[in-house]
Write a protein that holds these residues in place. Structure first.
Motif, PDB file in Angstrom:
ATOM      1  N   ILE A 301       0.853  -0.870  -0.220  1.00  0.00           N
ATOM      2  CA  ILE A 301      -0.123  -0.445   0.138  1.00  0.00           C
ATOM      3  C   ILE A 301       0.763   1.524  -0.086  1.00  0.00           C
ATOM      4  O   ILE A 301       0.225   2.176  -0.543  1.00  0.00           O
ATOM      5  N   ASP A 302       1.844   1.215   0.407  1.00  0.00           N
ATOM      6  CA  ASP A 302       2.686   2.223  -0.185  1.00  0.00           C
ATOM      7  C   ASP A 302       3.738   2.571  -1.222  1.00  0.00           C
ATOM      8  O   ASP A 302       5.046   3.078  -0.852  1.00  0.00           O
ATOM      9  N   ASP A 303       3.676   1.796  -2.040  1.00  0.00           N
ATOM     10  CA  ASP A 303       4.494   1.709  -3.195  1.00  0.00           C
ATOM     11  C   ASP A 303       3.193   1.793  -4.029  1.00  0.00           C
ATOM     12  O   ASP A 303       1.581   1.782  -3.907  1.00  0.00           O
ATOM     13  N   HIS A 304       3.790   1.969  -5.725  1.00  0.00           N
ATOM     14  CA  HIS A 304       2.795   2.354  -6.744  1.00  0.00           C
ATOM     15  C   HIS A 304       2.221   1.378  -6.751  1.00  0.00           C
ATOM     16  O   HIS A 304       0.732   1.941  -7.320  1.00  0.00           O
ATOM     17  N   GLY A 305       2.782   0.131  -7.642  1.00  0.00           N
ATOM     18  CA  GLY A 305       1.844  -1.270  -7.277  1.00  0.00           C
ATOM     19  C   GLY A 305       1.169  -1.669  -6.069  1.00  0.00           C
ATOM     20  O   GLY A 305       0.429  -1.605  -5.233  1.00  0.00           O
ATOM     21  N   GLY A 365     -15.922   0.720   1.462  1.00  0.00           N
ATOM     22  CA  GLY A 365     -15.839   0.356   2.241  1.00  0.00           C
ATOM     23  C   GLY A 365     -14.546   0.883   2.784  1.00  0.00           C
ATOM     24  O   GLY A 365     -14.405   1.588   3.421  1.00  0.00           O
ATOM     25  N   VAL A 366     -14.049  -0.053   2.297  1.00  0.00           N
ATOM     26  CA  VAL A 366     -12.798  -0.410   2.996  1.00  0.00           C
ATOM     27  C   VAL A 366     -11.561   0.623   2.164  1.00  0.00           C
ATOM     28  O   VAL A 366     -10.721   1.615   2.797  1.00  0.00           O
ATOM     29  N   LEU A 367     -11.686   0.797   1.395  1.00  0.00           N
ATOM     30  CA  LEU A 367     -10.881   2.142   0.582  1.00  0.00           C
ATOM     31  C   LEU A 367     -11.256   3.275   1.484  1.00  0.00           C
ATOM     32  O   LEU A 367     -10.223   4.497   1.343  1.00  0.00           O
ATOM     33  N   VAL A 368     -12.476   3.480   1.693  1.00  0.00           N
ATOM     34  CA  VAL A 368     -12.974   5.072   1.999  1.00  0.00           C
ATOM     35  C   VAL A 368     -12.393   4.993   3.804  1.00  0.00           C
ATOM     36  O   VAL A 368     -11.715   5.685   3.712  1.00  0.00           O
ATOM     37  N   ARG A 369     -12.377   3.861   3.992  1.00  0.00           N
ATOM     38  CA  ARG A 369     -11.906   3.998   5.627  1.00  0.00           C
ATOM     39  C   ARG A 369     -10.430   4.360   5.268  1.00  0.00           C
ATOM     40  O   ARG A 369     -10.232   4.977   6.341  1.00  0.00           O
ATOM     41  N   ARG A 399      -1.543   8.721  -1.759  1.00  0.00           N
ATOM     42  CA  ARG A 399      -1.270   7.601  -2.653  1.00  0.00           C
ATOM     43  C   ARG A 399      -2.394   6.787  -1.419  1.00  0.00           C
ATOM     44  O   ARG A 399      -3.764   6.892  -2.744  1.00  0.00           O
ATOM     45  N   ILE A 400      -2.861   6.907  -0.401  1.00  0.00           N
ATOM     46  CA  ILE A 400      -3.711   6.823   0.579  1.00  0.00           C
ATOM     47  C   ILE A 400      -4.943   7.147   0.174  1.00  0.00           C
ATOM     48  O   ILE A 400      -6.459   6.614   0.429  1.00  0.00           O
ATOM     49  N   ARG A 401      -4.604   9.002   0.564  1.00  0.00           N
ATOM     50  CA  ARG A 401      -5.835   9.812  -0.504  1.00  0.00           C
ATOM     51  C   ARG A 401      -6.835   9.543  -0.772  1.00  0.00           C
ATOM     52  O   ARG A 401      -7.911   9.018  -1.048  1.00  0.00           O
ATOM     53  N   GLN A 402      -5.514   8.476  -2.126  1.00  0.00           N
ATOM     54  CA  GLN A 402      -6.444   8.805  -3.173  1.00  0.00           C
ATOM     55  C   GLN A 402      -7.240   8.177  -3.664  1.00  0.00           C
ATOM     56  O   GLN A 402      -7.803   7.845  -4.759  1.00  0.00           O
TER      57      GLN A 402
END
Length: 436
Positions: A301-305, A365-369, A399-402
């Motif tokens: 999750i901390d990377d582009h892919g 929902g997971v992505l929003v959280r 990236r996480i906000r996106q």
């Protein structure tokens, strides 16, 4: 709707059964806004699903690769040809607009009907690299959407009966009602092909993203998952072609094996979703989270892919493929009972929609959280961080906000448009169904 040439466009009001509603249209041209209002009123007043069909000039250039082609002998093409032939005899506007044999036909299904027929199936698809744009076939030679034609109602006519055995519910609307053409087979086939094309477009987009992500990962298991799922496309494509040409499905097609592989992928997606939800539930409320802590449950999750993003795209691929299978099942059951076309069709479409909708909703929902999480500075003995460490934290936070940007904010049904390009030989190309 008008194009740059102020073209007069004929519009048919199509019903899927015998209905009686007040006369709401005359013979005078009307605006697209007025037509939209009438669609909503008719959807409320009529007991059967009602759609409208507009005949626009065929654009100079059109990307047929986005649609599903059907030859002139296919039921959809025959139903459309019969409608054109019969209405041209009693309407000068229809005769003039359809004289060349080619055109772009735009069928609009009201939101009320969409809720019955394709809830959860049709969602906007953003053009890759564009902001907020959606695919549309209804464009002029300059690439602008054609949306200003003067619409002229076509008088009450009877659509021809079941061409090729596609259904026998076509006929004249009840006397004294609005100008309705009873054309259940035409509406059914248009919805079936449009929804199938939309789902296949989503599959193509998911495959493109998965391929790009896997180029950064050396994970044979994920590559195998991708291959197994994308391999289902061949059986689904063959089954789609056979059913839409009024054929019968056989075991030799391999559709059962494809459905089994898709089912396994959906189970994997549901299991992963449960793990993600548990991981988010275990995070302390109202406290910032370290990147390393997130990466344990959401690898990459901390990377582009990353594995997490690949899992998301594999889930999207499985859902898109299953959407197509659902449509195939609906068409097969509807054609098996030609006297009850639309009721069978809608019932079969609904069967598996709820499970897919719940899966998509859970992932959203997971992505929003995740997008709402506050990231903490990594722990360390040094009181000051280097500029590269600060930049990395900012990039990851961005990236996480996106992650929440592409999530559909509402599940409210909207009108759906299905565009059909017809050539002079009677063959058609049906484009992905789109929210209006």
């Amino acid at each position: 709707m008008t194009d740059d040439r102020k073209t007069i466009v004929p519009v048919w009001t199509l019903a899927t059964g015998d209905v009686q509603v007040p006369v709401l249209t005359g013979d005078e041209p009307m605006t697209s806004e007025r037509l939209a209002e009438l669609r909503g009123v008719l959807a409320v007043l009529a007991d059967e699903p009602i759609a409208t069909l507009e005949a626009h000039p065929l654009p100079d250039t059109i990307d047929r690769g986005r649609g599903i082609p059907l030859d002139a002998a296919s039921p959809l093409a025959q139903h459309l040809s019969q409608l054109i032939t019969q209405t041209a005899q009693g309407s000068s506007a229809a005769a003039k607009a359809t004289a060349s044999g080619e055109g772009l036909y735009r069928m609009v299904i009201p939101a009320k009907v969409v809720a019955q027929v394709a809830q959860g199936v049709v969602r906007p698809m953003a053009v890759k690299g564009a902001n907020g744009e959606v695919y549309s076939a209804l464009v002029n030679s300059k690439g602008r959407i054609v949306d200003q034609a003067r619409l002229v109602p076509v008088g009450q006519v009877a659509a021809a009966g079941a061409a090729g055995g596609a259904g026998a519910t076509a006929g004249v609307a009840v006397a004294g009602s609005a100008a309705l053409t009873v054309a259940a087979p035409l509406v059914l086939m248009a919805v079936a092909v449009g929804v199938s094309a939309h789902a296949d477009r989503r599959r193509q987009q998911a495959i493109e993203r998965i391929t790009e992500l896997l180029e950064q990962l050396q994970d044979d298991n994920l590559k195998a998952e991708r291959r197994d799922l994308d391999g289902c496309r061949f059986a689904i494509d063959k089954a789609t072609a056979i059913l839409l040409d009024q054929g019968k499905l056989g075991v030799s097609l391999g559709l059962d094996s494809a459905a089994h592989a898709i089912g396994k992928a959906l189970i994997d997606a549901a299991d992963r979703l449960a793990g993600w939800q548990d991981a988010l539930d275990e995070l302390p409320d109202g406290k910032a989270v370290e990147i390393a802590t997130l990466a344990k449950s959401f690898p990459g999750i901390d990377d582009h892919g990353g594995t997490f993003r690949t899992h998301l795209e594999i889930a999207a691929l499985a859902i898109a493929l299953h959407r197509r299978v659902i449509v195939l099942q609906a068409v097969e059951h509807a054609q098996s009972d030609p006297d009850n076309l639309f009721e069978n069709f809608t019932r079969e479409l609904k069967r598996d929609q709820q499970r897919l909708d719940e899966l998509e909703s859970g992932i959203a929902g997971v992505l929003v959280r995740l997008s709402a999480l506050e990231l903490a500075r990594p722990r360390g003995r040094r009181p000051v961080f280097t500029s590269s460490e600060v930049e990395h934290l900012m990039r990851v936070a961005h990236r996480i906000r996106q992650l929440g940007d592409g999530v559909t904010a509402t599940r409210r049904s909207t009108d759906v448009a299905i565009e059909i390009a017809r050539d002079t030989d009677g063959s058609v190309t049906v484009f992905p169904a789109l929210p209006v």
